[in-house]
Design a protein around this motif. Structure first.
Motif, short mmCIF file in Angstrom:
data_model
loop_
_atom_site.label_atom_id
_atom_site.label_comp_id
_atom_site.label_asym_id
_atom_site.label_seq_id
_atom_site.Cartn_x
_atom_site.Cartn_y
_atom_site.Cartn_z
N ALA A 211 0.85 -1.18 0.00
CA ALA A 211 0.00 0.00 0.00
C ALA A 211 0.89 1.23 0.00
O ALA A 211 1.99 1.21 0.56
CB ALA A 211 -0.91 0.02 1.22
N GLU A 212 0.40 2.28 -0.68
CA GLU A 212 1.13 3.54 -0.69
C GLU A 212 0.34 4.57 0.11
O GLU A 212 -0.88 4.55 0.10
CB GLU A 212 1.31 4.04 -2.12
CG GLU A 212 2.18 3.14 -2.96
CD GLU A 212 2.21 3.55 -4.43
OE1 GLU A 212 3.04 2.99 -5.18
OE2 GLU A 212 1.42 4.43 -4.84
N PHE A 213 1.06 5.45 0.74
CA PHE A 213 0.41 6.56 1.45
C PHE A 213 0.65 7.83 0.66
O PHE A 213 1.81 8.17 0.36
CB PHE A 213 0.93 6.64 2.88
CG PHE A 213 0.41 5.50 3.71
CD1 PHE A 213 0.95 4.22 3.57
CD2 PHE A 213 -0.67 5.66 4.56
CE1 PHE A 213 0.44 3.14 4.27
CE2 PHE A 213 -1.19 4.59 5.27
CZ PHE A 213 -0.64 3.33 5.12
N ILE A 261 0.86 12.76 -3.73
CA ILE A 261 2.31 12.62 -3.59
C ILE A 261 2.56 11.37 -2.75
O ILE A 261 2.10 11.30 -1.60
CB ILE A 261 2.91 13.84 -2.84
CG1 ILE A 261 2.63 15.14 -3.59
CG2 ILE A 261 4.41 13.64 -2.61
CD1 ILE A 261 2.97 16.40 -2.76
N GLU A 262 3.26 10.39 -3.30
CA GLU A 262 3.57 9.18 -2.52
C GLU A 262 4.60 9.52 -1.46
O GLU A 262 5.75 9.80 -1.78
CB GLU A 262 4.10 8.06 -3.42
CG GLU A 262 4.34 6.77 -2.63
CD GLU A 262 5.34 5.82 -3.29
OE1 GLU A 262 5.25 5.58 -4.50
OE2 GLU A 262 6.21 5.33 -2.55
N ILE A 263 4.20 9.48 -0.19
CA ILE A 263 5.14 9.82 0.87
C ILE A 263 5.62 8.60 1.63
O ILE A 263 6.61 8.66 2.36
CB ILE A 263 4.56 10.87 1.85
CG1 ILE A 263 3.16 10.48 2.30
CG2 ILE A 263 4.52 12.23 1.19
CD1 ILE A 263 2.54 11.47 3.29
N GLY A 264 4.93 7.47 1.46
CA GLY A 264 5.38 6.27 2.13
C GLY A 264 4.80 5.04 1.46
O GLY A 264 3.81 5.12 0.73
N GLN A 265 5.47 3.91 1.69
CA GLN A 265 4.97 2.66 1.12
C GLN A 265 5.28 1.51 2.08
O GLN A 265 6.36 1.44 2.64
CB GLN A 265 5.61 2.38 -0.25
CG GLN A 265 5.09 1.10 -0.89
CD GLN A 265 5.43 0.97 -2.36
OE1 GLN A 265 6.32 1.66 -2.86
NE2 GLN A 265 4.73 0.08 -3.05
N VAL A 266 4.30 0.63 2.25
CA VAL A 266 4.50 -0.58 3.05
C VAL A 266 4.36 -1.78 2.12
O VAL A 266 3.56 -1.75 1.17
CB VAL A 266 3.50 -0.66 4.23
CG1 VAL A 266 3.79 0.43 5.25
CG2 VAL A 266 2.05 -0.55 3.75
MG MG Z 1 7.05 3.46 -3.60
#
Ligand code: MG
Ligand code: ATP
Length: 422
Positions: A211-213, A261-266
């Motif tokens: 998942a992306e934040f 804007i993608e700021i994090g990814q798990v």
């Molecule tokens: Mg990423």
């Protein structure tokens, strides 16, 4: 703590917007003296910019520590052999910055750290009894981006928090992954960021669970759809035909669209690196298995820029108090002795109360001081002038709302303490 005086503070503001800065966060970070460009995609963070980085890092650290992740530090420079072992030396492409030492040995600057952490634990992990655990770091990453742009949003050198967890089975990985995802939501909330959790491959069989934040902002490079029910998706992952891009698959109401804007990814990576890099543990019966890995990346510098994209106006930045470089700026109007004395008294009292305070003691016109205070975006400006002092009052302006209040001298510290608590 100590009180900062702007006359000697390294905060070189600019009147003009630098020509090559296209988006507002990039412009404001340069104009307000938070950073300077060193080379394409490479920035020097000045004291104000570094303060914000440290605030964000502390929030991220608290959320990671709460999940029993253990902070550590890995090298930035990584041996070519490790990347050959994982198969990524050839697969990664020109974004990987490669270099040679005097013995002609190959190295790269870490764009991410899966190889090095797998090589590390390969020597130390032997038994199921050591699992699960999670390690994380805040460190510099290097990616030779083809088009570095938008200042801190897409740099070549940037700061990331990267966390790696290791588990004996899928269920344990899945549960910890979900805890990390929830922590990411809390980090966004604490930073004052309006965010959406975007499920990457919505349940495709065989697809990786990730998942992306995303921070909602026009400067974002992703096109996302979302719904009030908390569903969100990247439009590129949805079929063009039918209603996938218009109607929420969870609750049936119509979707909204925005840039993100993608700021994090798990990421539930699984056994990939354990298998290629020879990591294994013995289970209760002595049988060997590869530990399953989860990876959790958070863009420290990118989320800093995203926060500015969401909190600004024509005059400058509007920092949420939790990540502001300092919380209060005291602005003296006039050269009277009593103004100078009042500034020092307030600064000392605020400092005592644990509030971070700067004094604008520069020999500048009031207009310049007000403009710079709005540009830098201190959450609170306290204006101390001789006229007000005669009436026994000072003015306090809240930058986020623009609200101004006239307060009796004795109430200022308590008022700010109340506003800034929690
Ligand atoms: Mg990423
Ligand atoms: P992008 O698709 O934007 O290039 P990514 O998906 O390749 O990013 P990840 O590998 O998921 O990035 O890295 C984790 C986080 O690091 C990202 O969510 C982002 O916040 C940050 N990040 C990645 N690349 C950059 C960059 N060039 N500059 C600043 N931050 C970055």
């Amino acid at each position: 703590m100590s009180v900062v005086r702007l006359s000697q503070y390294y905060m070189p503001t600019l009147k003009e917007t630098p020509g090559d800065a296209e988006i507002i966060s990039h412009q404001l970070l340069l104009r307000a003296g938070f950073m300077r460009k060193t080379a394409s995609g490479i920035y020097s963070l000045l004291p104000l910019g570094w303060r914000v980085v440290q605030k964000i890092e502390q929030i991220v650290r608290e959320e990671m520590d709460a999940l029993d992740a253990q902070e550590m530090r890995l090298p930035i420079i990584q041996p070519e052999e490790m990347w050959r072992e994982s198969g990524r030396w050839d697969a990664y492409g020109p974004e990987l910055m490669r270099l040679k030492d005097r013995h002609e040995r190959g190295w790269c600057l870490g764009p991410t750290h899966e190889e090095i952490i797998s090589a590390l634990i390969a020597t130390d992990i032997k038994s199921y009894k050591q699992l699960p655990f999670a390690l994380y770091q805040m460190n510099t990453k290097f990616r030779d981006e083809i088009r570095p742009r938008f200042g801190l949003l897409r740099g070549r050198e940037f700061l990331m928090k990267d966390c790696y967890s290791f588990h004996a089975d899928e269920a344990d990985l899945g549960a910890y992954y979900e805890l990390q995802a929830q922590a990411y939501g809390r980090i966004c909330d604490r930073m004052g960021i309006d965010w959406r959790r975007v499920e990457a491959d919505s349940g495709q069989i065989g697809g990786k669970v990730t998942a992306e934040f995303h921070a909602i902002a026009d400067a974002g490079e992703s096109d996302i759809v979302y719904c009030a029910c908390d569903y969100a998706a990247d439009i590129d992952t949805l079929p063009e035909e039918g209603d996938a891009r218009n109607v929420c698959p969870k609750c049936g109401t119509s979707l909204q669209r925005a840039r993100g804007i993608e700021i994090g990814q798990v990421f539930q990576v699984g056994a990939q690196y354990s298998e290629t890099m020879g990591v294994s543990f013995a289970d209760v019966d002595g049988a060997e298995h590869p530990p399953l890995m989860g990876c959790y990346g958070w863009g420290i510098t990118r989320s800093l820029a995203a926060a500015i994209e969401q909190h600004n106006d024509e005059y400058g930045m509007k920092w949420p108090a939790a990540i502001a470089p300092y919380q209060v700026c005291l602005i003296g109007i006039g050269k009277d002795e009593e103004v100078a004395t009042a500034l020092e008294t307030y600064a000392a009292e605020l400092d005592q109360a644990g509030i971070e305070v700067v004094i604008d003691d520069r020999n500048e016109r009031p207009g310049t001081k007000f403009a710079d205070a709005d540009l830098v975006g201190w959450p609170y400006q306290v204006v101390v002038g001789s006229r007000g002092l005669k009436n026994g009052t000072v003015e306090v302006k809240e930058r986020m709302s623009g609200e101004k209040v006239e307060l009796p001298l004795a109430d200022v510290v308590a008022y700010l303490g109340e506003k800034l608590k929690g």
